[in-house]
Design a protein around this motif. Sequence first.
Motif, PDB file in Angstrom:
ATOM      1  N   THR A  21       0.815  -1.215   0.000  1.00 53.85           N
ATOM      2  CA  THR A  21       0.000   0.000   0.000  1.00 53.85           C
ATOM      3  C   THR A  21       0.847   1.262   0.000  1.00 53.85           C
ATOM      4  O   THR A  21       0.385   2.308  -0.471  1.00 53.85           O
ATOM      5  CB  THR A  21      -0.953   0.042   1.214  1.00 53.85           C
ATOM      6  N   ALA A  24       1.668   1.795  -3.731  1.00 49.49           N
ATOM      7  CA  ALA A  24       0.447   2.206  -4.436  1.00 49.49           C
ATOM      8  C   ALA A  24       0.007   3.598  -3.989  1.00 49.49           C
ATOM      9  O   ALA A  24      -0.406   4.428  -4.807  1.00 49.49           O
ATOM     10  CB  ALA A  24      -0.668   1.193  -4.180  1.00 49.49           C
ATOM     11  N   LEU A  28      -0.401   6.891  -6.361  1.00 46.00           N
ATOM     12  CA  LEU A  28      -1.685   7.585  -6.455  1.00 46.00           C
ATOM     13  C   LEU A  28      -1.567   9.034  -5.997  1.00 46.00           C
ATOM     14  O   LEU A  28      -2.135   9.936  -6.616  1.00 46.00           O
ATOM     15  CB  LEU A  28      -2.724   6.844  -5.607  1.00 46.00           C
ATOM     16  N   ARG A  41     -10.712   5.083  -2.441  1.00 46.44           N
ATOM     17  CA  ARG A  41     -10.264   3.840  -1.792  1.00 46.44           C
ATOM     18  C   ARG A  41     -11.343   3.276  -0.884  1.00 46.44           C
ATOM     19  O   ARG A  41     -11.685   2.088  -0.961  1.00 46.44           O
ATOM     20  CB  ARG A  41      -8.982   4.101  -0.993  1.00 46.44           C
ATOM     21  N   THR A 216      -2.357   4.061 -14.189  1.00 48.29           N
ATOM     22  CA  THR A 216      -1.580   3.827 -12.965  1.00 48.29           C
ATOM     23  C   THR A 216      -2.364   4.256 -11.733  1.00 48.29           C
ATOM     24  O   THR A 216      -2.366   3.553 -10.712  1.00 48.29           O
ATOM     25  CB  THR A 216      -0.245   4.596 -13.026  1.00 48.29           C
ATOM     26  N   SER A 220      -3.633   1.714  -8.844  1.00 49.95           N
ATOM     27  CA  SER A 220      -3.228   1.939  -7.459  1.00 49.95           C
ATOM     28  C   SER A 220      -4.440   2.021  -6.542  1.00 49.95           C
ATOM     29  O   SER A 220      -4.444   1.444  -5.439  1.00 49.95           O
ATOM     30  CB  SER A 220      -2.415   3.235  -7.359  1.00 49.95           C
ATOM     31  N   TYR A 223      -5.912  -1.430  -6.114  1.00 53.91           N
ATOM     32  CA  TYR A 223      -5.056  -2.224  -5.227  1.00 53.91           C
ATOM     33  C   TYR A 223      -5.288  -1.832  -3.768  1.00 53.91           C
ATOM     34  O   TYR A 223      -5.432  -2.696  -2.894  1.00 53.91           O
ATOM     35  CB  TYR A 223      -3.587  -2.025  -5.589  1.00 53.91           C
ATOM     36  N   LEU A 224      -5.317  -0.530  -3.497  1.00 54.91           N
ATOM     37  CA  LEU A 224      -5.511  -0.057  -2.131  1.00 54.91           C
ATOM     38  C   LEU A 224      -6.853  -0.506  -1.569  1.00 54.91           C
ATOM     39  O   LEU A 224      -6.954  -0.902  -0.403  1.00 54.91           O
ATOM     40  CB  LEU A 224      -5.406   1.470  -2.093  1.00 54.91           C
TER      41      LEU A 224
END
Length: 303
Positions: A21, A24, A28, A41, A216, A220, A223-224
Amino acid sequence: MVINRGLYVRLAGAAVLWGGTFVAGRLLAAEVSPAAAAFVRFALAGAVLAALAWREGEPVAWTPRTLGWFALLGLTGVAGYNLLFFTGLRTVEAGRAALIIANNPVAIAAGAALVLGERLGLRASLGIGVAVVGACVVVSRGHPLQVLRGGVGVGELCIAGCVVCWTAYTLIGRRALAGLSPLQATAGACVVGAAILAGPALAGGLARGIGAWSATAWASALYLALGGTVLAFVWYYRGVQALGAARAGVFINLVPVSGVVFGWLFLGERLDPSVWVGGALVATGIALTRTRAEAPPVRTGSS
């Protein structure tokens, strides 16, 4: 034995996901405002966790009492923590930030002693002191006296503020959320935290700018939300339920390690001596502070 091996793999996976994190978040934060990054998020994570809680037969209880506690948790562990997290990562390397936030268990132990009256022995007190020194080395980039002179950057102070927010979040959770499952508590905190963040995110131009996010930035954010919040949370707390908090909590030590390694691998961050020395002191302090009787860090995820 096979079951335990699978649990260990998931616990290690959760810690590695949390370590990621920081990378990422840094990617971000480079192109999105802190409020927008935090809102997206937790809007995504909150929706998925709430649906998962319902599917597991643990729907979130939306009562006046729980809403009040969710608001406190959302202000501290979601909104406050993540505004500081994304602001700090604009200028602080992922690995360095991971080592600063590694002080969470130490700060929680100190806070529990001061606020909840939990007993803190000599060994734990020594561990807190060692970890604080290590954090000062990392924050000040090898010149700890700069902390006393106010010579530390805003980014480092923001990441240190994350530790304060997480400690408050944890202590509130220990007092307020008895009777709720980890999944219910985290889902409620994420949903309310996202609602708190919505205003600042929209005021900062989220509605106009979200269409211009790069691949990107979206990768990110996903992913978070899904990796670093939903999946890591589920894996970690299944491990806590099966193995107990003390045994599962050992895997949290992989978070700063993976954060440092990922920062070096994916962002080309330089591992200067202050990272190694400060990181070793933080790890030593955490080891001294942890005890077998330690309670769970609280019904929630991590970074």
